[in-house]
Design a protein around this motif. Structure first.
Motif: not given
Length: 122
Positions: A68-74
């Motif tokens: 699972t790939i994700s990134r933070n809000n910033a």
């Protein structure tokens, strides 16, 4: 310029999990698309997963349902959660970024991290 720094690699037994992180510094407005790539010894670098600024993801067939790939809000930190790891996942994993649409083609990315090693034993 964008500077990418990966962390979180290591050794794990088959079936285990690891979480990779990639911190982006500098011109992060140029990171519309970020992705993870990997390269095993003697093999070409291959795309693992990408995510764009809208949160749309894409995965290689070999990892779909396990990673699972994700990134933070910033949008300055990229993650790759890797579950149900297999020995064939063993490779150097690289974080990459580009300012245009996402693709799993490594040649399209201009910014790269130094890589982090993932080793999965059977």
């Amino acid at each position: 310029q964008v500077h990418l720094v990966e962390s979180g690699g290591g050794s794990v037994q088959a079936g285990g999990s690891l979480r990779l992180s990639c911190a982006a510094y500098g011109a992060t407005y140029s990171t519309d698309c970020m992705g993870w790539f990997r390269q095993a010894p003697g093999k070409e670098r291959e795309g693992v997963a990408t995510i764009n600024s809208a949160g749309t993801t894409n995965y290689a067939g070999s990892v779909k349902g396990r990673f699972t790939i994700s990134r933070n809000n910033a949008q300055t930190i990229l993650y790759l959660q890797m579950d149900s790891l297999k020995p064939e996942d063993t490779a150097m994993y690289y974080c990459a970024a580009r300012s245009l649409f996402c693709t799993l083609s490594a040649e399209a990315f201009g910014y790269w991290g130094q890589g982090t090693q993932v080793t999965v034993s059977s």
